[in-house]
Scaffold this motif. Structure first.
Motif, short mmCIF file in Angstrom:
data_model
loop_
_atom_site.label_atom_id
_atom_site.label_comp_id
_atom_site.label_asym_id
_atom_site.label_seq_id
_atom_site.Cartn_x
_atom_site.Cartn_y
_atom_site.Cartn_z
N GLY A 1 0.84 -1.19 0.00
CA GLY A 1 0.00 0.00 0.00
C GLY A 1 0.87 1.25 0.00
N LEU A 2 0.73 2.08 -1.02
CA LEU A 2 1.65 3.20 -1.23
C LEU A 2 0.90 4.53 -1.32
N VAL A 3 1.60 5.58 -0.90
CA VAL A 3 1.09 6.94 -1.04
C VAL A 3 2.18 7.80 -1.66
N VAL A 4 1.88 8.42 -2.78
CA VAL A 4 2.81 9.37 -3.41
C VAL A 4 2.47 10.75 -2.87
N VAL A 5 3.41 11.34 -2.13
CA VAL A 5 3.14 12.59 -1.42
C VAL A 5 3.33 13.77 -2.36
N GLN A 6 2.28 14.09 -3.11
CA GLN A 6 2.35 15.21 -4.03
C GLN A 6 2.28 16.55 -3.31
N SER A 7 1.79 16.53 -2.07
CA SER A 7 1.63 17.76 -1.32
C SER A 7 2.90 18.17 -0.59
N ALA A 8 4.03 17.47 -0.83
CA ALA A 8 5.29 17.85 -0.21
C ALA A 8 5.69 19.23 -0.69
N SER A 9 6.70 19.81 -0.04
CA SER A 9 7.11 21.18 -0.35
C SER A 9 7.41 21.30 -1.85
N PRO A 10 6.90 22.36 -2.51
CA PRO A 10 7.08 22.50 -3.96
C PRO A 10 8.54 22.61 -4.34
N GLN A 11 8.88 22.04 -5.50
CA GLN A 11 10.25 22.06 -5.97
C GLN A 11 10.42 23.13 -7.05
N GLN A 12 11.65 23.53 -7.26
CA GLN A 12 11.95 24.42 -8.36
C GLN A 12 11.80 23.66 -9.67
N PRO A 13 11.45 24.33 -10.75
CA PRO A 13 11.28 23.64 -12.03
C PRO A 13 12.49 22.84 -12.46
N SER A 14 13.69 23.26 -12.04
CA SER A 14 14.90 22.57 -12.47
C SER A 14 15.14 21.27 -11.71
N GLN A 15 14.46 21.10 -10.60
CA GLN A 15 14.67 19.91 -9.79
C GLN A 15 13.91 18.72 -10.38
N GLN A 16 14.56 17.56 -10.37
CA GLN A 16 13.98 16.36 -10.95
C GLN A 16 13.72 15.28 -9.90
N THR A 17 13.85 15.61 -8.62
CA THR A 17 13.66 14.62 -7.57
C THR A 17 12.20 14.18 -7.52
N PRO A 18 11.94 12.88 -7.56
CA PRO A 18 10.55 12.42 -7.52
C PRO A 18 9.94 12.69 -6.15
N PRO A 19 8.63 12.79 -6.08
CA PRO A 19 7.98 13.04 -4.79
C PRO A 19 8.17 11.86 -3.84
N PRO A 20 8.14 12.12 -2.54
CA PRO A 20 8.30 11.03 -1.57
C PRO A 20 7.19 9.99 -1.68
N VAL A 21 7.54 8.76 -1.35
CA VAL A 21 6.56 7.67 -1.33
C VAL A 21 6.53 7.11 0.08
N LEU A 22 5.34 6.96 0.61
CA LEU A 22 5.14 6.33 1.93
C LEU A 22 4.51 4.97 1.73
N MET A 23 4.74 4.07 2.68
CA MET A 23 4.15 2.73 2.62
C MET A 23 3.22 2.54 3.82
N TRP A 24 2.01 2.12 3.52
CA TRP A 24 1.05 1.84 4.58
C TRP A 24 1.42 0.54 5.29
N MET A 25 1.38 0.57 6.61
CA MET A 25 1.63 -0.60 7.44
C MET A 25 0.40 -0.85 8.31
N ALA A 26 0.29 -2.08 8.80
CA ALA A 26 -0.80 -2.45 9.71
C ALA A 26 -0.22 -3.17 10.91
N ARG A 27 -0.92 -3.08 12.02
CA ARG A 27 -0.56 -3.88 13.20
C ARG A 27 -1.64 -4.93 13.42
N ARG A 28 -1.23 -6.19 13.43
CA ARG A 28 -2.17 -7.29 13.56
C ARG A 28 -2.84 -7.31 14.93
N SER A 29 -4.03 -7.87 14.95
CA SER A 29 -4.78 -7.99 16.19
C SER A 29 -4.05 -8.87 17.19
#
Length: 412
Positions: A233-261
């Motif tokens: 389960g993944l989330v692409v964090v498009q709302s991260a701090s805006p980059q300059q047009p010259s920057q090519q770094t992809p947006p951060p990706v988070l992974m959803w985790m669960a804790r079992r019962s």
């Protein structure tokens, strides 16, 4: 220059417990699988790392002070020593589930139906199963001598086979009913635990018609192929701090985790994938993905179908010392990209909570001494995602071992 680089690679690799070209078995450190092998390998790694423990502690402190700002960097953002550690930690986690010692492998007895091999069983399990009878007094399983007239004696492999008796019938329904007599008896005796009331198909490959169906909780007693689906389960964090047009770094990706019962029969309270489940009979893979996403995390079908993509297969075999059984697993992997605003909800009582991790946190959790590890078989799927997305370095010894061992089991 090439010689200096090779030497530095070797030194950094060895200081972190290197040995990518050395095969050493691991087992799952949790009660449902073997404990001994993981303890053995833990001592093996510790003996290698002890000589550089002071340097490692210093490096860990420096690493904590120099984390990548977006927590989403690929392997190039890490030092060679860190990259080596990530690869060795990945191997450790893979080998915790991909564990079938040579002596155990040699002792396995084939389980046959109509002369075709479907499973692998230990002698103690074969003897146990051969002792059960149907209501009419006829056996369900039979342990017979293997007919190998062309092989000299003594034979290198077990000369016995476990088969379904002729009294079990010739149809899938008849065989399923006969095998159910045995699995229910094993449940009543407390030998099979975590009963699911979920039928698994028993076949020689995923695409063949099953010869019979059996309770999911008991399949490892016959060592037949087991199939499942796992979602990163993944989330692409498009709302991260805006980059300059010259920057090519992809947006951060988070992974959803669960804790079992805490009430789960296996691995209670452990960290887990966002969604995972066995592949039951009569359900397509995608329909199963949709069903599991809704049942386990409250993800609507529309969001699942919009964000999911098939991502390959993982396979491994595990020997469970406690039950003296073999699991042969094939996991179909999926990447599920969820909207930033979506919050999974525990629906079926099997999960306590959901939360997200950065890639750095995922990498840190693979450490053999991590205090709150992920469920063992989830690591192999996550490691495959790390490989596919460039978070493990192919320049580090052991990388090819990681790639190969992710698919060490039968993949049929």
């Amino acid at each position: 220059m090439k010689q200096r680089l090779a030497l530095s690679t070797i030194l950094a690799f060895a200081s972190k417990g290197g040995g990518g070209l050395l095969a050493f078995p691991y087992s799952n450190p949790h009660p449902t699988t073997s404990a001994g092998a993981c303890h053995h390998n833990r001592r093996w790694l510790s003996s290698i790392r002890s000589s550089s423990s002071t340097n490692n502690n210093n490096n860990n402190n420096n690493n904590n002070n120099n984390k990548n700002n977006n927590n989403n960097s690929n392997h190039n953002a890490f030092s060679l020593e860190q990259q080596s550690k990530h690869v060795q930690d990945a191997l450790y986690r893979i080998r915790c589930v991909n564990y079938l010692p040579h002596d155990i492998q040699k002792s396995l007895i084939p389980f046959l139906v109509n002369g075709r091999a479907f499973g692998k069983v230990r002698p103690s399990i074969a003897d146990l199963l051969a002792g059960f009878q149907m209501d009419d007094g006829n056996p369900v399983f039979e342990l017979t001598q293997k007919s190998c007239p062309d092989q000299p004696q003594p034979q290198p492999q077990p000369n016995q086979v476990l088969t379904l008796s002729k009294h079990c019938g010739s149809t899938c329904e008849e065989r399923s009913a006969a095998v159910a007599v045995v699995t229910q008896a094993l449940r009543d005796q407390g030998i099979v635990r975590g009963w699911r009331d979920e039928l698994y198909p028993v076949a020689t490959s995923f695409y063949e018609e099953p010869v019979f169906l059996m309770e999911r909780a008991a399949v490892h007693f016959l060592g037949v192929l087991e199939y499942g689906v796992h979602m990163n389960g993944l989330v692409v964090v498009q709302s991260a701090s805006p980059q300059q047009p010259s920057q090519q770094t992809p947006p951060p990706v988070l992974m959803w985790m669960a804790r079992r019962s805490a009430t789960k029969s296996k691995y209670p309270n452990m960290l887990d994938h966002l969604v995972a489940g066995g592949q039951p009979a009569g359900v397509s893979l995608m329909d199963n993905v949709v069903k599991e996403c809704l049942e386990e995390a409250g993800i609507p079908e529309s969001i699942t179908r919009a964000g999911v993509s098939s991502a390959g297969v993982i396979s491994y075999e595990t020997y469970h010392e406690k039950s003296d059984t073999i699991s042969r697993n094939i996991l179909f992997c999926f990447d599920l990209v969820l909207p930033e605003s979506f919050q999974p909800v525990a629906m079926d009582g099997e999960v306590q909570e959901f939360f997200t991790w950065t890639v750095d946190q995922v990498l840190q959790s693979m450490d053999q001494d991590y205090a709150d590890p992920i469920k063992p078989n989830c690591y192999v799927v996550i490691i495959d995602w790390l490989v596919r997305n460039g978070h493990l370095s192919p320049d580090v010894p052991g990388y090819l071992d990681v790639v190969r061992e992710l698919r060490s089991g039968d993949c049929q």
